[in-house]
Structure formats: C-alpha cells, structure tokens
Design a protein around this motif. Structure first.
Motif, mmCIF file in Angstrom:
data_model
loop_
_atom_site.group_PDB
_atom_site.id
_atom_site.type_symbol
_atom_site.label_atom_id
_atom_site.label_comp_id
_atom_site.label_asym_id
_atom_site.label_seq_id
_atom_site.Cartn_x
_atom_site.Cartn_y
_atom_site.Cartn_z
ATOM 1 N N ILE A 121 0.632 -1.122 0.097
ATOM 2 C CA ILE A 121 -0.010 0.065 -0.242
ATOM 3 C C ILE A 121 0.763 1.279 -0.013
ATOM 4 O O ILE A 121 0.464 2.453 -0.331
ATOM 5 C CB ILE A 121 -0.847 0.028 1.154
ATOM 6 C CG1 ILE A 121 -0.260 -0.011 2.415
ATOM 7 C CG2 ILE A 121 -1.918 -1.158 1.117
ATOM 8 C CD1 ILE A 121 -1.213 0.454 3.647
ATOM 9 N N THR A 122 2.122 1.160 0.224
ATOM 10 C CA THR A 122 2.957 2.103 -0.268
ATOM 11 C C THR A 122 3.846 2.028 -1.356
ATOM 12 O O THR A 122 4.882 2.696 -1.396
ATOM 13 C CB THR A 122 3.871 2.473 1.230
ATOM 14 O OG1 THR A 122 4.624 1.161 1.567
ATOM 15 C CG2 THR A 122 3.134 2.997 2.218
ATOM 16 N N LEU A 123 3.645 1.164 -2.179
ATOM 17 C CA LEU A 123 3.865 0.986 -3.626
ATOM 18 C C LEU A 123 5.629 0.792 -3.565
ATOM 19 O O LEU A 123 6.183 1.407 -4.521
ATOM 20 C CB LEU A 123 3.407 2.358 -4.417
ATOM 21 C CG LEU A 123 2.238 2.552 -4.524
ATOM 22 C CD1 LEU A 123 2.095 3.789 -5.424
ATOM 23 C CD2 LEU A 123 1.358 1.606 -4.849
ATOM 24 N N GLU A 124 6.037 0.040 -2.676
ATOM 25 C CA GLU A 124 7.444 -0.301 -2.602
ATOM 26 C C GLU A 124 7.919 -0.836 -3.755
ATOM 27 O O GLU A 124 9.013 -0.660 -4.168
ATOM 28 C CB GLU A 124 8.018 -1.110 -1.374
ATOM 29 C CG GLU A 124 8.142 -0.282 0.081
ATOM 30 C CD GLU A 124 6.766 0.043 0.617
ATOM 31 O OE1 GLU A 124 5.602 -0.622 0.218
ATOM 32 O OE2 GLU A 124 6.866 0.282 1.858
ATOM 33 N N GLY A 143 -3.165 13.551 -8.614
ATOM 34 C CA GLY A 143 -4.536 13.375 -8.332
ATOM 35 C C GLY A 143 -4.915 12.309 -7.566
ATOM 36 O O GLY A 143 -3.935 11.627 -6.954
ATOM 37 N N LYS A 144 -6.268 12.072 -6.922
ATOM 38 C CA LYS A 144 -6.507 11.290 -6.063
ATOM 39 C C LYS A 144 -6.109 9.764 -6.340
ATOM 40 O O LYS A 144 -5.567 8.875 -5.332
ATOM 41 C CB LYS A 144 -8.139 11.168 -5.644
ATOM 42 C CG LYS A 144 -8.456 10.422 -4.664
ATOM 43 C CD LYS A 144 -9.893 10.492 -4.349
ATOM 44 C CE LYS A 144 -10.365 9.844 -3.113
ATOM 45 N NZ LYS A 144 -10.048 8.484 -2.777
ATOM 46 N N ASN A 145 -6.301 9.263 -7.460
ATOM 47 C CA ASN A 145 -6.217 7.938 -7.759
ATOM 48 C C ASN A 145 -4.491 7.425 -8.263
ATOM 49 O O ASN A 145 -4.563 6.557 -8.999
ATOM 50 C CB ASN A 145 -7.172 7.370 -8.688
ATOM 51 C CG ASN A 145 -8.543 7.271 -8.251
ATOM 52 O OD1 ASN A 145 -8.515 6.889 -7.180
ATOM 53 N ND2 ASN A 145 -9.423 7.718 -9.113
ATOM 54 N N PHE A 146 -3.994 8.562 -8.072
ATOM 55 C CA PHE A 146 -2.384 8.569 -8.720
ATOM 56 C C PHE A 146 -1.207 8.844 -7.678
ATOM 57 O O PHE A 146 -1.642 9.041 -6.419
ATOM 58 C CB PHE A 146 -2.166 9.356 -9.782
ATOM 59 C CG PHE A 146 -3.557 9.226 -10.783
ATOM 60 C CD1 PHE A 146 -3.231 7.985 -11.734
ATOM 61 C CD2 PHE A 146 -4.496 9.930 -11.044
ATOM 62 C CE1 PHE A 146 -4.249 7.617 -12.562
ATOM 63 C CE2 PHE A 146 -5.493 9.447 -11.747
ATOM 64 C CZ PHE A 146 -5.407 8.555 -12.584
ATOM 65 N N GLY A 147 -0.052 8.659 -8.151
ATOM 66 C CA GLY A 147 0.896 9.329 -7.240
ATOM 67 C C GLY A 147 2.035 10.070 -8.102
ATOM 68 O O GLY A 147 1.729 10.194 -9.441
ATOM 69 N N GLY A 148 3.225 10.492 -7.730
ATOM 70 C CA GLY A 148 4.140 11.006 -8.556
ATOM 71 C C GLY A 148 4.539 10.033 -9.577
ATOM 72 O O GLY A 148 5.148 10.769 -10.716
ATOM 73 N N TYR A 149 4.465 8.911 -9.682
ATOM 74 C CA TYR A 149 4.769 8.139 -10.764
ATOM 75 C C TYR A 149 4.490 8.451 -11.906
ATOM 76 O O TYR A 149 5.237 8.054 -13.243
ATOM 77 C CB TYR A 149 4.659 6.549 -10.491
ATOM 78 C CG TYR A 149 3.048 6.306 -10.400
ATOM 79 C CD1 TYR A 149 2.283 6.076 -11.269
ATOM 80 C CD2 TYR A 149 2.526 6.194 -9.073
ATOM 81 C CE1 TYR A 149 0.953 5.880 -11.306
ATOM 82 C CE2 TYR A 149 1.167 6.064 -8.571
ATOM 83 C CZ TYR A 149 0.437 5.790 -10.059
ATOM 84 O OH TYR A 149 -0.921 5.709 -9.637
ATOM 85 N N TYR A 150 3.334 8.986 -12.211
ATOM 86 C CA TYR A 150 2.793 9.178 -13.816
ATOM 87 C C TYR A 150 2.986 10.653 -14.140
ATOM 88 O O TYR A 150 2.593 11.065 -15.229
ATOM 89 C CB TYR A 150 1.172 9.247 -13.678
ATOM 90 C CG TYR A 150 0.340 10.133 -13.233
ATOM 91 C CD1 TYR A 150 0.958 11.032 -11.965
ATOM 92 C CD2 TYR A 150 -1.002 10.304 -13.433
ATOM 93 C CE1 TYR A 150 0.120 12.102 -11.482
ATOM 94 C CE2 TYR A 150 -1.873 11.426 -12.884
ATOM 95 C CZ TYR A 150 -1.136 12.525 -11.957
ATOM 96 O OH TYR A 150 -2.146 13.398 -11.452
ATOM 97 N N GLY A 156 -1.100 10.030 2.582
ATOM 98 C CA GLY A 156 -2.256 9.161 2.422
ATOM 99 C C GLY A 156 -2.239 8.566 0.927
ATOM 100 O O GLY A 156 -3.140 7.933 0.538
ATOM 101 N N PHE A 157 -1.185 8.773 0.099
ATOM 102 C CA PHE A 157 -1.093 8.384 -1.002
ATOM 103 C C PHE A 157 0.437 7.884 -1.561
ATOM 104 O O PHE A 157 1.252 8.240 -1.081
ATOM 105 C CB PHE A 157 -1.567 9.644 -2.265
ATOM 106 C CG PHE A 157 -2.944 10.077 -1.934
ATOM 107 C CD1 PHE A 157 -3.947 9.752 -2.515
ATOM 108 C CD2 PHE A 157 -3.008 11.306 -1.001
ATOM 109 C CE1 PHE A 157 -5.077 10.086 -2.422
ATOM 110 C CE2 PHE A 157 -4.412 11.638 -0.821
ATOM 111 C CZ PHE A 157 -5.611 11.193 -1.613
ATOM 112 N N GLY A 158 0.335 7.166 -2.981
ATOM 113 C CA GLY A 158 1.707 6.675 -3.325
ATOM 114 C C GLY A 158 2.535 6.229 -2.354
ATOM 115 O O GLY A 158 2.263 5.241 -1.523
ATOM 116 N N LYS A 159 3.625 6.618 -2.208
ATOM 117 C CA LYS A 159 4.814 6.091 -1.306
ATOM 118 C C LYS A 159 4.911 6.838 0.123
ATOM 119 O O LYS A 159 5.497 6.114 0.840
ATOM 120 C CB LYS A 159 6.249 6.003 -2.047
ATOM 121 C CG LYS A 159 6.201 5.159 -3.208
ATOM 122 C CD LYS A 159 7.614 5.066 -3.789
ATOM 123 C CE LYS A 159 7.802 4.149 -5.055
ATOM 124 N NZ LYS A 159 8.132 2.722 -4.548
ATOM 125 N N SER A 160 3.954 7.451 0.221
ATOM 126 C CA SER A 160 3.914 8.218 1.548
ATOM 127 C C SER A 160 3.063 7.486 2.532
ATOM 128 O O SER A 160 2.683 6.493 2.056
ATOM 129 C CB SER A 160 3.132 9.597 1.442
ATOM 130 O OG SER A 160 4.206 10.492 0.732
#
Length: 325
Positions: free
Chosen positions: A26-29, A71-78, A100-104
């Motif tokens: 859930i933190t996209l490791e 955006g809400k459904n994304f993280g810095g990866y895009y 609350g999002f991405g790798k945070s």
C-alpha cells in the motif's frame, strides 16, 4: 519446533514471491518511480509518518521551481514525461506523494486540503524553495488552489490540469459516510478500476494505460489493503466536504487552466443516475465557466481528450505547458 517454524516461514516467503507480480504494497514499494525518491519526516496527530517526494534538478538550472500535485487515484509515478520536459528547460521539479497516497504514509488522521497544503509548504521550506509554480492535476488541482489561497506569496503561477472540484458535489451527489465509502473501496478490483478509468479518464483506451490500472488495483490484493481503503474513504470525504469552487475569485496569481473537452469526471459518479451524470462533470462547460471565475485566467482546451491530457495527448499538452510557463 524451530525447524517447523523455519519451514513455515520459508513457505510463506515463497508464496509472497509468487504473488508479488500481481500484488502491490500500500506504499508502492514495488512500483518504480521515474526519478529517485527522498522522504520528509512529519509528526501528525501523535503519529510519526513520512512524505515521499522526488526533487529533480536540471543540468542547466534557470533558478525556477515547479511543484507537481498528483490526483486522488495516482502518485508521482505518472509525472515522468512532464518532469523530463520541465527539467530540459532548466526547471527544478519537486513532486510529492501527498500523505495518504503513493509511497507516503497512510495514517488514520483528519484529512483536509488545508493540512495537506501545510505539509507541502514545509517541504518547500525544507528544500530552501521560496517561490514555485504550482501545478495540480485532478484532486491535485483542488489542493493547488487551496495552497495558492493559503500561500499566495509562495506561488509564482498556478497551473490546473483538469482539476476536480469545479462544481460543488454536495449539491447533487448523495452523501455517504466514510464507513459507507470504506465498504465501497473494499470492493476494488482490476475490473472496477479499469471500467472507471475507461468511462471517465480517457476518450479511447490504449494498452499503455493498463499500468495505471495495475497500480490502482494492485494494492487491493495486499494484506494491508483495509488500511489503504480506509484512507481512500477519508480522502473521498475530504473532497466531498471541502469544495474550493466558491473561492476561485480570490486567487491573486497568474493562472492557466488546462482541460480535456471530453472529460466527464465526477467524484461520486457511481451514486448518480444516468440523467444526473449527463448534467454534471461536463468539462467542456465547466472549463470556460471556471476560467471566468478566476481573475485573468487563461483557458487551454484539448479536443478529443479526457481527464489526463499529459498522458492522453502528451505532445499537445507539453507544448502548451512550455508556452505558458
């Protein structure tokens, strides 16, 4: 006993290894970001958490910084192609994953755009950045608006890419509690995410968009997914209960609004009848109406484009972005 325990641990490890290609933490490791990440520690509501971010410096700096809000459904990866284009022009680019999002971290806290804005201001202060151009996509557009209203002296320019919150969802989307939203989030699957992205985000689906779905849905197979789902419900509540559309007239910095004319994004869309869906989320109407509310706002529209111009029409978007920095 020790031998049996070791055997069980080894077996569990082999199962995890097999499951990994389809399962994301859930933190996209296990999600690769386009540039190296750093983490800023925070203490919030008695919890020690951390905020992930990319700080990408150009080879030949122009002394200016752009901060990108996802955006809400994304993280810095895009943001990869946007970062590359900006750094090529000499900009330092700071790309946080919001709390609350991405790798945070995914803490159980009261989520508010005001609170998220303070985290981002602290990040800029920590990095020694006094002024920046702030660009927000989707939910990031709501956050960028709030940030600009709170810290106008920090913002050189405000860039909004298909921001949500151009209308007050409370006036037409039925209220659901965080617990009800949580029950909905727990039903997340690859199929449900892909259907939503297809019907809201893009005018025509392409195989290269599947990676967005794999990240968005991959976390649903994690043992920690209930935490992720709970946070997703809390941030849905934040969007629903904290509109910014009534404050656009208070923005005092130069602003550019980029919209895909075929964007039909509505927060809470699944709760609406087809008739209601047709009346709202129409960015070809919301874009011009919003631009009129923001003093001196420039509107740039993209034909045959949905919710994410920097992915669906990247060449056109990057051309307009560079021309309006």
């Amino acid at each position: 006993m020790r031998k049996i325990s070791f055997f069980i641990l080894a077996w569990l490890g082999s199962v995890a290894a097999v499951a990994q290609p389809d399962t994301l933490s859930i933190t996209l490791e296990n999600v690769k970001y386009p540039y190296p990440l750093s983490f800023m520690p925070l203490k919030v509501e008695g919890q020690d958490i951390r905020m992930a971010y990319m700080d990408v410096k150009p080879t030949s700096a122009n002394g200016k910084t752009v901060m990108l809000f996802h955006g809400k459904n994304f993280g810095g990866y895009y943001w990869g192609n946007v970062i590359e284009a900006l750094t090529a022009k000499g900009y330092r680019v700071v790309v946080p994953d919001q709390i609350g999002f991405g790798k945070s971290s995914k803490p159980f806290i009261h989520y508010s755009f005001h609170k998220l804005a303070t985290f981002n201001k602290k990040l800029l202060d920590t990095l020694g950045v006094q002024k920046a151009t702030i660009m927000g996509h989707s939910m990031g557009g709501m956050l960028a608006t709030r940030f600009t209203l709170m810290y106008p002296n920090t913002v050189d320019k405000l860039l909004l890419e298909d921001p949500i919150g151009l209308e007050d969802y409370r006036t037409f989307v039925p209220y659901q509690s965080a617990e009800q939203d949580y029950a909905t989030e727990l039903k997340t699957s690859f199929e449900s995410v892909k259907k939503y992205y297809q019907t809201s985000y893009f005018t025509q689906w392409k195989p290269e968009y599947d990676y967005l779905v794999k990240i968005g849905a991959g976390v649903s197979k994690s043992a920690d997914f209930p935490r992720y789902a709970k946070v997703a419900a809390l941030t849905f509540e934040m969007i629903y209960e904290q509109p910014v559309c009534y404050e656009f007239g208070l923005i005092k910095v130069p602003t550019v609004l980029f919209t895909g004319k075929e964007d039909k994004t509505i927060v809470g869309k699944a709760l609406l009848s087809d008739e209601e869906k047709a009346r709202h989320g129409q960015y070809k109407l919301l874009g011009p109406a919003t631009a009129k509310k923001i003093p001196g706002c420039k509107l740039i529209e993209f034909d045959n484009c949905g919710h994410i111009p920097h992915i669906e029409v990247p060449d056109k978007f990057l051309k307009e972005l560079m021309a309006n920095l």
